[in-house]
Design an enzyme around this catalytic site. Structure first.
Site, PDB file in Angstrom:
ATOM      1  N   HIS A 100       0.815  -1.218   0.000  1.00 18.41           N
ATOM      2  CA  HIS A 100       0.000   0.000   0.000  1.00 18.41           C
ATOM      3  C   HIS A 100       0.849   1.269   0.000  1.00 18.41           C
ATOM      4  O   HIS A 100       0.358   2.330  -0.342  1.00 18.41           O
ATOM      5  CB  HIS A 100      -1.054  -0.014   1.120  1.00 18.41           C
ATOM      6  CG  HIS A 100      -0.565   0.306   2.496  1.00 18.41           C
ATOM      7  ND1 HIS A 100      -0.260  -0.661   3.428  1.00 18.41           N
ATOM      8  CD2 HIS A 100      -0.347   1.480   3.120  1.00 18.41           C
ATOM      9  CE1 HIS A 100       0.112  -0.086   4.555  1.00 18.41           C
ATOM     10  NE2 HIS A 100       0.075   1.210   4.401  1.00 18.41           N
ATOM     11  N   ASP A 159       1.173  -7.686   2.275  1.00 19.28           N
ATOM     12  CA  ASP A 159       1.282  -6.249   1.988  1.00 19.28           C
ATOM     13  C   ASP A 159       2.736  -5.789   1.818  1.00 19.28           C
ATOM     14  O   ASP A 159       3.280  -5.078   2.655  1.00 19.28           O
ATOM     15  CB  ASP A 159       0.606  -5.483   3.134  1.00 19.28           C
ATOM     16  CG  ASP A 159       0.305  -4.040   2.769  1.00 19.28           C
ATOM     17  OD1 ASP A 159       0.854  -3.546   1.772  1.00 19.28           O
ATOM     18  OD2 ASP A 159      -0.464  -3.396   3.502  1.00 19.28           O
ATOM     19  N   SER A 219       3.939   2.169   8.530  1.00 21.07           N
ATOM     20  CA  SER A 219       3.757   1.154   7.511  1.00 21.07           C
ATOM     21  C   SER A 219       5.059   0.953   6.755  1.00 21.07           C
ATOM     22  O   SER A 219       5.707   1.908   6.358  1.00 21.07           O
ATOM     23  CB  SER A 219       2.681   1.568   6.527  1.00 21.07           C
ATOM     24  OG  SER A 219       1.450   1.151   7.011  1.00 21.07           O
TER      25      SER A 219
HETATM   26  N1  ARG Z   1      -4.653   0.379   7.463  1.00 16.93           N
HETATM   27  C1  ARG Z   1      -3.332   0.403   6.925  1.00 16.93           C
HETATM   28  C2  ARG Z   1      -2.682   1.803   7.145  1.00 16.93           C
HETATM   29  O1  ARG Z   1      -3.268   2.634   7.771  1.00 16.93           O
HETATM   30  C3  ARG Z   1      -3.288  -0.064   5.509  1.00 16.93           C
HETATM   31  C4  ARG Z   1      -4.003   0.782   4.527  1.00 16.93           C
HETATM   32  C5  ARG Z   1      -3.977   0.340   3.092  1.00 16.93           C
HETATM   33  N2  ARG Z   1      -4.982  -0.645   2.756  1.00 16.93           N
HETATM   34  C6  ARG Z   1      -6.282  -0.379   2.404  1.00 16.93           C
HETATM   35  N3  ARG Z   1      -7.085  -1.383   2.189  1.00 16.93           N
HETATM   36  N4  ARG Z   1      -6.788   0.834   2.270  1.00 16.93           N
HETATM   37  O2  ARG Z   1      -2.185   2.469   6.301  1.00 16.93           O
HETATM   38  N1  ASP Z   2      -1.286   1.317   7.985  1.00 19.08           N
HETATM   39  C1  ASP Z   2      -0.610   2.410   8.655  1.00 19.08           C
HETATM   40  C2  ASP Z   2       0.417   3.086   7.742  1.00 19.08           C
HETATM   41  O1  ASP Z   2       0.235   3.159   6.561  1.00 19.08           O
HETATM   42  C3  ASP Z   2       0.000   1.957   9.925  1.00 19.08           C
HETATM   43  C4  ASP Z   2      -0.914   2.167  11.094  1.00 19.08           C
HETATM   44  O2  ASP Z   2      -1.673   3.140  11.103  1.00 19.08           O
HETATM   45  O3  ASP Z   2      -0.832   1.363  12.011  1.00 19.08           O
HETATM   46  O4  ASP Z   2       1.374   3.670   8.164  1.00 19.08           O
END
Ligand code: ARG
Ligand code: ASP
Length: 714
Positions: free
Chosen positions: A87, A224, A649
């Site tokens: 991502h 990921d 991330s």
């Molecule tokens: N939750 C994770 C972070 O905050 C991954 C986000 C990317 N994935 C998604 N399905 N939007 O960035």
């Molecule tokens: N998914 C998040 C990021 O992109 C990480 C988090 O918020 O825990 O940095």
């Protein structure tokens, strides 16, 4: 009398513990890690502070980069090979994708160096050093200054220091950041590399497996990750893209451990957490819980429904809106978890209790009256904060209007003559139309502006807005007219714009919409939010110091040492251990997942769970190569107690020996309030097991030639 005092003291002692850091909470500054190293070693870490951060010789920090301006990455070879999340590389993978070469859908693997894909606008930054520069930044400060004057002084001293620090050029970049609300200032010096090429990415059905359904959730099975390579000039210095550049030779890269992980193992995360607010006043939290988050969530639900419907109907639209959708949906879902978490922990009430104790301790000190002052500022700020949130989640999300504004900005008067930058206009138009689908934008306009009408108080509706609503009767009719008449919906017309067309552009309804709101916001809202936030900054600076003094008065020096600075996208260390959790009564989640779970979720009829046939075949034949764990399955993800946030991330997850065991990418939903309040029982970060990365490179990508440049711990 005596009794009352003791009761207060007991309450104070009990409550102080609720805000000072507990086991595993905290994001620590690497340059000060010697203050934590004994605790880390007691918990299992086998290296020293110098191995983590050292400016005189290579240390782990030299293997960690800020990837772009919002993720972390790490070096895994002596030839500039870098790992980050799928991502995090998503927009690069999307940029190289088309209906013919759909790398998002199919994945991409360079089979040799010359197949690696260059990326415009992507950089990675290595931290050279960080340094406490408080005295330099506050040089000339006098306590009689207003906050405004102080801000100006800090700005002036920072610019001078940054200029001095980076004058050697050579990719040097520096920032000065406030820590503890400006009680301290640190200088961060980076080396920034701009030739960063895409090496590989799994198909989204692996890299984004579970999609937004599983996002922020455990159990998780998302692969990921994506891989890039940093290039430098022949002297290993930063250089813009050139085919003559060579792979960058890092001072340090991670050795990879494939030995596997177990509950209880020590873990440590090295990365760039973006922003937290752990020391916030209860009134700030109450706003988020009751107003900010719920309204932002509702507005995004509307937009996501529209996007999802159209994306489900066409592959082209699915690609066009993939990155936009992921961004909108990510915070949308996080906020939902955050509200739940804050409620469950009763954070507002707990903070109020703490504030009561603080206030009674503060009597007669410089902190007397501070709690009340902050509460009063929040009360005054609330309507403006709400107007700002609403404006940014409605008006500012209309793509056509944003585009119209950026085109209008290209008209400039030069030597008394109107000019229009056609080259820049062509570039902007190119990137806008590539990913714009009118029905989504138009329907979103109608949907969010309908909510604007309903939820925004009359005094926060600009006169222009009222006139439009008067004219059209409702947001739908307004949308249809704006999108029906704006010249910006027509790519051909936009390509013919010249300096002569200024009047037409400035009268265009999409431009007028954006501009009128902007004028209103700048005149009626922003001055108030700026003023109030300044006053809050000032009060928080004292409150932060006060909280530390209060903790020391209660718990002694250890009370003070438990305070870590809020995250601000600077390099931090978070340590903890692998651990499951109980999300609800009667439920316990174990800390790791395997390929078996992927197969349990596999469903060709559900987009988010439709895995590549190749993975099904591998599973059927148990063709795991060397990547199965003791149970005979391929490990996929694990969770741990590391305190992380957005920006972490792609961060390396490191074991007790400093070797790479995983790649951080998320947190569990029940724990997303950790940006505001950390619950060691519930807050978990989610990481990809490095063995699943290697399995995917080899078995899905067929790119195991990359293993030759990696180093594996025996
Ligand atoms: N939750 C994770 C972070 O905050 C991954 C986000 C990317 N994935 C998604 N399905 N939007 O960035
Ligand atoms: N998914 C998040 C990021 O992109 C990480 C988090 O918020 O825990 O940095």
């Amino acid at each position: 009398m005596k009794k009352t005092f003791r009761t207060i003291l007991a309450a104070v002692v009990a409550l102080a513990g609720t805000v000072t850091a507990k086991a595993d909470e905290g994001m620590w500054l690497p340059s000060l890690i010697s203050q934590r190293i004994a605790d880390m070693q007691e918990k299992g870490f086998r290296l020293d502070a110098d191995d983590i951060y050292n400016i005189n010789q290579a240390s782990l920090k030299d293997a960690v980069v800020l990837f772009g301006r919002g993720c972390t990455g790490e070096l895994v070879s002596g030839e500039g090979l870098l790992l980050t999340n799928h991502h995090c590389g998503y927009s690069q993978i999307q940029q190289h994708s088309s209906v013919e070469h759909d790398y998002l859908r199919d994945g991409f693997w360079a089979m040799s160096r010359d197949e690696e894909l260059p990326n415009k606008g992507l950089s990675v930054s290595f931290l050279d050093r960080m340094e406490d520069v408080t005295s330099v930044i506050l040089n000339g400060y006098d306590p009689n200054m207003t906050e405004e004057e102080r801000v100006a002084l800090v700005k002036k001293n920072s610019s001078a220091l940054i200029e001095e620090t980076t004058k050697a050029g050579n990719g040097l970049r520096a920032t000065v950041e406030a820590l503890y609300y400006g009680n301290q200032y640190f200088l961060f010096v980076y080396r920034e590399y701009n030739d960063v090429r895409l090496v590989g990415a799994p198909p989204s059905s692996i890299g984004k497996f579970g999609g937004d359904t599983d996002n922020w959730m455990w159990p998780r099975h998302t692969g990921d990750f994506s891989m890039f390579r940093i290039y430098a000039d022949k002297d290993n210095n930063p250089a813009p893209y050139s085919k003559d550049n060579v792979p960058y030779k890092p001072k340090k890269f991670f050795r990879i451990s494939t030995a596997g992980v177990q509950e209880g193992d020590f873990t440590f995360i090295y990365g760039f957490p973006g922003s937290t607010k752990e020391y916030m006043h209860s009134e700030g939290v109450r706003y988020i819980e009751e107003l900010g988050d719920p309204h932002k969530i509702a507005l995004r639900t509307l937009r996501l429904d529209i996007m999802n419907r159209h994306q489900g109907q066409s592959q082209k639209v699915r690609i066009q809106y993939s990155s936009k959708n992921a961004n909108v949906s990510n915070a949308w879902k996080k906020w939902q978890g955050e509200v739940k978490g804050i409620r469950k922990m009763k954070t507002v009430a707990t903070k109020q209790e703490y504030e009561k104790a603080f206030a009674s301790w503060a009597k007669g000190t410089e902190y007397e009256g501070l709690i009340e002052k902050i509460a009063a500022l929040y009360e005054e700020l609330e309507p403006y904060a709400f107007a700002t949130d609403y404006y940014s989640e409605t008006v500012r999300t209309i793509e056509l209007a944003n585009f119209a504004m950026s085109m209008a900005r290209l008209f400039v008067i030069k030597d008394d003559v109107m000019s229009f930058d056609k080259t820049r206009a062509a570039e902007l138009a190119e990137s806008f139309y590539k990913d714009w689908y009118q029905p989504i934008d138009q329907e979103s306009f109608a949907a969010v502006m309908t909510q604007y009408e309903k939820n925004v108080p009359e005094e926060f509706k600009p006169a222009y807005y009222k006139a439009q609503m008067e004219k059209y009767g409702n947001a739908q009719a307004w949308a249809d007219d704006m999108f029906g008449t704006s010249l910006f919906t027509d790519k051909a017309k936009v390509s013919e714009l010249t300096a002569e067309d200024k009047d037409q552009v400035f009268a265009d309804p999409a431009f007028v919409f954006f501009n009128e709101f902007l004028k209103w916001y700048s005149a009626d809202v922003q001055p108030q939010t700026t003023r109030l936030n300044r006053e809050l900054d000032l009060a928080y600076r004292d409150y932060m110091r006060g909280q530390m003094d209060f903790a020391e008065a209660t718990d002694g020096p250890a009370g003070r040492e438990a305070f870590y600075p809020d995250a601000n996208l600077t390099l931090r260390v978070a340590y903890g251990h692998i651990k499951g959790y109980s999300p609800a009564d009667g439920v316990y989640y174990t800390p790791s997942s395997t390929i078996k779970g992927i197969m349990e979720k596999d469903n060709p009829d559900i987009f988010d769970y439709n895995i590549p046939q190749r993975l099904r075949d591998i599973y059927a034949q148990k063709d795991y190569g060397r990547w199965a764990d003791a149970s005979g399955e391929v490990p996929v993800c694990f969770i741990a107690t590391n305190h992380t946030t957005g920006g972490n991330s792609g961060s390396p997850v490191i074991n007790a020996d400093g070797d790479l065991i995983g790649l951080n990418f998320d947190r569990v939903w029940e724990g997303t309030m950790s940006d505001i309040v950390f619950d060691p029982e519930i807050c978990r970060n989610i990481a990809l097991d490095v063995r699943y990365v290697l399995f995917t490179i080899e078995k899905i990508g067929g790119a195991e030639y990359l293993f030759n440049e990696m180093v594996f711990a025996e």
